[in-house]
Design a protein around this motif. Sequence first.
Motif: not given
Length: 175
Positions: A29-31, A93-95, A98-106, A134-136
Amino acid sequence: MPARTRLLALDDAPALADLVREDREFQAPWEPARDQQWYTEVGQRADVRAALDRHAAGLAFPCVVLDDAGAVASRVTLNNVVRGAFRSCSLGYWVASASNGRGLATGAVAEMLRRAFGDLGLHRVEAGTLLHNTASQKVLERNGFTRYGLAPRYLRIAGRWQDHVLFQVLDPGAP
Ligand SMILES: CC(C)(COP(=O)(O)OP(=O)(O)OC[C@H]1O[C@@H](n2cnc3c(N)ncnc32)[C@H](O)[C@@H]1OP(=O)(O)O)[C@@H](O)C(=O)NCCC(=O)NCCS
């Protein structure tokens, strides 16, 4: 904290192919819509090679993001570098889910901004998100980006032209 991002390498293609294959539904949905080759090592190697060519030409700074174990978990890129009076680029960017919500993108975006306003000598970084991403938007706002507009039918995402919220951040050190 050690650097989370490093320049993309051809050897990252197998790991990237695994990630995009596993996350095919999550990312859809995002790409932009992708062809079958995108999900293969050959396809990822071609994309990495093209990104490294843009880097060699001074037009981009493509990176991977590493997780706590040092494995490739994400990509983040400064693209469309323009010099002259503009000194601007766009951020993407994309993450991996499995690694979402851990501050990786931030954290990765923070590093890319230091690069953009440091070694690359840019004045402005822009980014666009779908209205409901919203996350992005949170990732961008936590890194000092401000919303400056809404672009109708701006990017072809998931097979159709979709409106985007536009964000920018300026070099905090610039006079
Ligand atoms: C958007 C994306 C990059 C975020 O990556 P991430 O590493 O999970 O981001 P972070 O952990 O740094 O921060 C995300 C924040 O959004 C929050 N969030 C996640 N989903 C959310 C939702 N549906 N609504 C509101 N907030 C949400 C998270 O809880 C987190 O905030 P918190 O740290 O306060 O809890 C990732 O989900 C992704 O790759 N999505 C698909 C591709 C994409 O959207 N790319 C960006 C295109 S503009």
